[in-house]
Design a protein around this motif. Structure first.
Motif, PDB file in Angstrom:
ATOM      1  N   LEU A  21       0.734  -1.145   0.144  1.00  0.00           N
ATOM      2  CA  LEU A  21      -0.207   0.114   0.163  1.00  0.00           C
ATOM      3  C   LEU A  21       0.899   1.426   0.128  1.00  0.00           C
ATOM      4  O   LEU A  21       0.427   2.209  -0.632  1.00  0.00           O
ATOM      5  N   LEU A  22       1.873   1.186   0.799  1.00  0.00           N
ATOM      6  CA  LEU A  22       2.905   2.588   0.695  1.00  0.00           C
ATOM      7  C   LEU A  22       3.218   2.834  -0.607  1.00  0.00           C
ATOM      8  O   LEU A  22       3.175   4.064  -0.958  1.00  0.00           O
ATOM      9  N   CYS A  46       5.594   4.285   8.252  1.00  0.00           N
ATOM     10  CA  CYS A  46       4.550   4.059   6.971  1.00  0.00           C
ATOM     11  C   CYS A  46       3.073   4.066   7.425  1.00  0.00           C
ATOM     12  O   CYS A  46       2.337   3.636   6.816  1.00  0.00           O
ATOM     13  N   THR A  47       2.905   4.295   8.922  1.00  0.00           N
ATOM     14  CA  THR A  47       1.668   3.889   9.413  1.00  0.00           C
ATOM     15  C   THR A  47       0.545   4.612   8.832  1.00  0.00           C
ATOM     16  O   THR A  47       0.523   5.708   8.529  1.00  0.00           O
ATOM     17  N   VAL A  48      -0.718   3.729   8.389  1.00  0.00           N
ATOM     18  CA  VAL A  48      -2.075   4.489   7.916  1.00  0.00           C
ATOM     19  C   VAL A  48      -3.031   3.855   8.716  1.00  0.00           C
ATOM     20  O   VAL A  48      -2.568   2.524   9.592  1.00  0.00           O
ATOM     21  N   VAL A  50      -6.439   1.397   8.733  1.00  0.00           N
ATOM     22  CA  VAL A  50      -7.210   0.611   7.904  1.00  0.00           C
ATOM     23  C   VAL A  50      -8.387   0.264   8.731  1.00  0.00           C
ATOM     24  O   VAL A  50      -8.234  -0.493   9.512  1.00  0.00           O
ATOM     25  N   SER A  57       1.758   0.279   6.365  1.00  0.00           N
ATOM     26  CA  SER A  57       1.688   0.245   4.990  1.00  0.00           C
ATOM     27  C   SER A  57       2.506  -0.402   3.916  1.00  0.00           C
ATOM     28  O   SER A  57       2.511  -0.821   2.894  1.00  0.00           O
ATOM     29  N   THR A  60       1.687  -4.061   3.752  1.00  0.00           N
ATOM     30  CA  THR A  60       0.224  -4.451   3.583  1.00  0.00           C
ATOM     31  C   THR A  60       0.064  -4.405   2.176  1.00  0.00           C
ATOM     32  O   THR A  60      -0.026  -3.459   1.426  1.00  0.00           O
ATOM     33  N   LEU A  65      -7.130  -4.752   0.705  1.00  0.00           N
ATOM     34  CA  LEU A  65      -7.840  -3.445   0.973  1.00  0.00           C
ATOM     35  C   LEU A  65      -9.174  -3.215   0.343  1.00  0.00           C
ATOM     36  O   LEU A  65      -9.846  -2.301   0.834  1.00  0.00           O
ATOM     37  N   ILE A  70      -9.224   3.220   4.136  1.00  0.00           N
ATOM     38  CA  ILE A  70      -7.937   3.695   4.389  1.00  0.00           C
ATOM     39  C   ILE A  70      -7.814   4.967   4.721  1.00  0.00           C
ATOM     40  O   ILE A  70      -8.643   6.044   3.989  1.00  0.00           O
ATOM     41  N   THR A  72      -4.875   8.236   5.627  1.00  0.00           N
ATOM     42  CA  THR A  72      -3.624   8.637   5.765  1.00  0.00           C
ATOM     43  C   THR A  72      -3.594   9.940   6.697  1.00  0.00           C
ATOM     44  O   THR A  72      -4.780  10.578   6.972  1.00  0.00           O
TER      45      THR A  72
END
Length: 159
Positions: A21-22, A46-48, A50, A57, A60, A65, A70, A72
């Protein structure tokens, strides 16, 4: 094509199902808040969110997804109108180099949405997966407490 719900909008992306995902966020959608840190799900840059949960991310794949929400750091507020958690991080000057801060803010947001009045132990436990190499953890913890209303009442009441 894969359809993702990112910050409340349906976004069509052309990506291999195994793409993290990143990379989709940064390279295809222009959302650069989440950073590449370790690429192994060990630093949290990179945390998001979900479905309201903090996820790394970088590890992931986009294939898991579709149908999930999601969010950000860009979906939490703007430079002109930061969200409450973002404002608390600004007020506490929690960033030094700033590389980890988007991930820290998103992780704090996940905690406070689930538990608006966490204990000190809960804050520390929840924030532990995200690392700050500059060593501003104490200011980060103060920012989370401030956002939770732990300093001078609730943040929303002071806006």
């Amino acid at each position: 094509m894969i359809t993702l719900d990112v910050n409340g909008a349906a976004r069509e992306v052309d990506a291999d199902p195994d793409t993290p995902l990143l990379y989709v966020l940064r390279d295809q959608l222009g959302l650069n808040g989440a950073k590449f840190g370790c690429g192994l799900g060990q630093c949290g840059a990179c945390t998001v969110l979900v479905d309201g949960r903090a996820v790394f991310s970088c590890v992931t794949p986009v294939s898991v997804l579709p149908g999930r929400k999601i969010r950000t750091v860009e979906g939490l507020g703007t430079a002109e109108n930061p969200g409450p958690v973002q404002r608390a991080f600004i007020e506490e000057q929690a960033a030094q180099c700033g590389y980890c801060i988007a991930g820290m803010i998103v992780r704090a947001q996940a905690l406070l949405e689930r538990n608006p009045s966490p204990s000190e132990a809960e804050i520390r436990r929840h924030m532990a997966p995200n690392l700050c190499r500059c060593g501003t953890h104490m200011r980060i913890l103060r920012a989370v407490r401030r956002a939770a209303g732990g300093i001078g009442g609730t943040l929303e009441a002071r806006l």
